[in-house]
Motif scaffolding. Structure first.
Motif, PDB file in Angstrom:
ATOM      1  N   ASP A   2       0.844  -1.196   0.000  1.00 40.94           N
ATOM      2  CA  ASP A   2       0.000   0.000   0.000  1.00 40.94           C
ATOM      3  C   ASP A   2       0.881   1.249   0.000  1.00 40.94           C
ATOM      4  O   ASP A   2       1.472   1.608   1.022  1.00 40.94           O
ATOM      5  CB  ASP A   2      -0.904  -0.024   1.232  1.00 40.94           C
ATOM      6  N   GLN A   3       0.946   1.919  -1.151  1.00 38.32           N
ATOM      7  CA  GLN A   3       1.810   3.090  -1.284  1.00 38.32           C
ATOM      8  C   GLN A   3       1.251   4.320  -0.582  1.00 38.32           C
ATOM      9  O   GLN A   3       1.931   5.354  -0.504  1.00 38.32           O
ATOM     10  CB  GLN A   3       2.073   3.377  -2.757  1.00 38.32           C
ATOM     11  N   LYS A   4       0.041   4.226  -0.050  1.00 41.51           N
ATOM     12  CA  LYS A   4      -0.486   5.340   0.734  1.00 41.51           C
ATOM     13  C   LYS A   4       0.192   5.425   2.100  1.00 41.51           C
ATOM     14  O   LYS A   4       0.204   6.483   2.727  1.00 41.51           O
ATOM     15  CB  LYS A   4      -1.999   5.186   0.920  1.00 41.51           C
ATOM     16  N   ARG A   5       0.760   4.330   2.533  1.00 39.65           N
ATOM     17  CA  ARG A   5       1.364   4.274   3.867  1.00 39.65           C
ATOM     18  C   ARG A   5       2.659   5.087   3.921  1.00 39.65           C
ATOM     19  O   ARG A   5       3.440   5.097   2.972  1.00 39.65           O
ATOM     20  CB  ARG A   5       1.632   2.816   4.260  1.00 39.65           C
ATOM     21  N   SER A 273       5.445   8.036  -1.295  1.00 36.94           N
ATOM     22  CA  SER A 273       4.002   7.823  -1.261  1.00 36.94           C
ATOM     23  C   SER A 273       3.299   8.705  -2.297  1.00 36.94           C
ATOM     24  O   SER A 273       2.350   8.271  -2.960  1.00 36.94           O
ATOM     25  CB  SER A 273       3.463   8.129   0.140  1.00 36.94           C
ATOM     26  N   TYR A 274       3.761   9.942  -2.432  1.00 38.34           N
ATOM     27  CA  TYR A 274       3.171  10.853  -3.420  1.00 38.34           C
ATOM     28  C   TYR A 274       3.281  10.263  -4.817  1.00 38.34           C
ATOM     29  O   TYR A 274       2.304  10.240  -5.585  1.00 38.34           O
ATOM     30  CB  TYR A 274       3.885  12.202  -3.349  1.00 38.34           C
ATOM     31  N   THR A 277       1.136   7.020  -5.421  1.00 38.65           N
ATOM     32  CA  THR A 277      -0.319   7.226  -5.545  1.00 38.65           C
ATOM     33  C   THR A 277      -0.661   8.148  -6.708  1.00 38.65           C
ATOM     34  O   THR A 277      -1.773   8.685  -6.782  1.00 38.65           O
ATOM     35  CB  THR A 277      -0.883   7.803  -4.237  1.00 38.65           C
TER      36      THR A 277
END
Length: 475
Positions: A2-5, A273-274, A277
């Motif tokens: 999960d690249q939002k993490r 993360s930026y 996503t």
């Protein structure tokens, strides 16, 4: 994954919000001990400026939040191993070179590489073979090397231990890197790539293909150049077993600070993360804004905008149509409050933001400032006469590192330096590509380039005697 993490950033926030009492370094004690006049700007950031405390992990032996953040980075780029760097792309370039090359090893290296590449080769005491770059379509910008040049160099130097390339160049120009990597790998030669300006290339088809995806063995990226990371933040990716992870880790531990900045590392976590996503809708919105902006600039008086031609759309290169120098236009832009990335005798380079859909920007405001500066340009009677390289496909040093360390240096008038062996590194900055290097014979074209650059006020690192018209050479 999960690249939002953002595990490292989140852990730092949790620590800051626990209201810790500091009896450890750094001395500002989370901003409590700090000059009053600076607290307005530093106060919140200093709450994150911690050290290797329980729960905050250790960059040089990660096993917690930093390890998790680096694993997310490796997952995003599909690398064998990825590292956070806190000493810029420079330390990544040095580490991958020193982990690959030994003393007297032959290395094929793109001639228009950054000074950190050349310094890494010098530190390894390797033997460089310089590969000639191709000149771009406008005839003024050195780009990448050709497949033919690389193949010829491999045939001439079959014992080469590595091939070091820069992709893209400072202006975002790319070349047939995939085919070059295949040619090198067919001889089991590892390919090390300084991709400082291509960290965002994995964001999708709007951008060129990343060196990581093309199969390079080691790739260094300046995260801070186009991602929302702090200055000095960078990534290193190891993509194959041709490099020893143990050696890479040892050199990173040796060369990087033993007190890495936690705000800087947290910014790398956030930047990853930026990018991770960044969606199709974001690419489409960005493409529209960039196209609109480029069209505006290209329609302005006295300005031409160089086409992207498959390169990086975040790099906008303005060529002066009226014969003025890029230095002239850069000064006019700064009078309007707009600061460009670099100027050279013919161009001004702008680095555009990697915007997501719905983000506000200042591109329309920038267009107004650029137009105001363009209207102040006075056509020159004759354009800049900046001599270009006419190089052989590949060349070597006139004196090796062992030799020059034992030789004496003398000063000569710059106008008389052609044909002599240079004793110092002279680097127009940016882009940071050495024009003259220790052990390399000085050519007449380089003398003329230096005279031009000095007379036009270009920023130059090294060459402490240039303003006196002198150059250090090896006796």
């Amino acid at each position: 994954m999960d690249q939002k993490r953002t595990p490292l950033y989140d852990r730092l926030i949790h620590h800051a919000e626990s209201d810790p009492v500091s009896f450890h370094v750094p001395g500002h004690k989370y901003g409590e001990v700090f000059p009053e006049k600076a607290k307005r700007y530093f106060r919140e950031m200093l709450k994150l400026d911690a050290t290797e405390l329980t729960g905050l992990d250790d960059l040089h032996s990660p096993e917690g939040a930093i390890l998790e953040a680096e694993e997310l980075l490796g997952s995003l780029y599909s690398s064998r191993k990825s590292y956070f760097l806190v000493n810029g792309s420079t330390v990544g370039n040095l580490a991958m070179i020193l982990a690959t090359l030994g003393e007297d090893d032959v290395v094929l290296v793109q001639r228009n590489s950054h000074k950190s590449i050349m310094n890494g080769i010098r530190m390894a005491k390797a033997h460089p073979v310089f590969l000639r770059p191709e000149i771009g379509e406008d005839g003024k910008i050195a780009g990448g090397v050709s497949l033919e040049t690389v193949k010829a160099a491999i045939e001439a130097f079959p014992a080469a231990k590595a091939l070091i390339l820069t992709y893209p160049n400072y202006f975002g120009m790319v070349y047939e890197l995939g085919a070059i990597i295949e040619a090198a790998h067919s001889r089991n030669i590892p390919v090390l790539v300084d991709e400082a300006h291509g960290v965002h290339f994995i964001a999708g088809e709007f951008f060129p293909t990343s060196a990581v995806a093309l199969g390079a063995d080691a790739i260094v990226q300046s995260a801070h150049k186009t991602l929302p990371a702090m200055t000095m933040g960078a990534f290193l990716h190891i993509n194959s077993t041709r490099l020893s992870l143990e050696k890479v880790g040892e050199y990173l531990a040796t060369l990087q600070s033993s007190s890495p900045s936690y705000p800087l590392m947290a910014s790398l976590d956030l930047a990853r993360s930026y990018l991770g996503t960044f969606k199709c809708k974001d690419r489409q919105a960005l493409a529209g804004r960039i196209t609109e902006f480029r069209d505006k600039i290209g329609s302005m008086p006295n300005l031409d905008v160089l086409p992207v031609n498959g390169g990086d759309p975040l790099k906008l290169t303005i060529k002066l149509a009226g014969g003025q120098t890029g230095y002239d236009f850069q000064r006019l832009l700064e009078e309007e409050g707009l600061y460009s990335e670099l100027a050279d005798p013919y161009h001004v380079l702008l680095v555009l933001p990697l915007l997501k859909q719905g983000m506000s920007d200042r591109l329309d405001e920038a267009a107004g400032k650029i137009k105001a500066a363009a209207l102040k340009l006075v056509p020159a009677i004759c354009g800049p006469d900046f001599p270009l390289f006419v190089q052989k496909p590949f060349s070597t040093m006139a004196a090796g590192f062992h030799e020059i360390s034992k030789m004496d240096e003398v000063k000569v008038p710059l106008a008389e330096a052609a044909g002599q062996i240079c004793a110092e590194m002279i680097i127009p900055y940016p882009p940071g590509v050495p024009l003259c290097m220790p052990g390399v014979r000085i050519r007449q074209e380089e003398v003329e380039q230096l005279l031009f650059l000095v007379s036009h006020g270009a920023k130059i690192q090294g060459g402490s005697l240039l303003q006196e018209g002198l150059l250090k050479i090896i006796k």
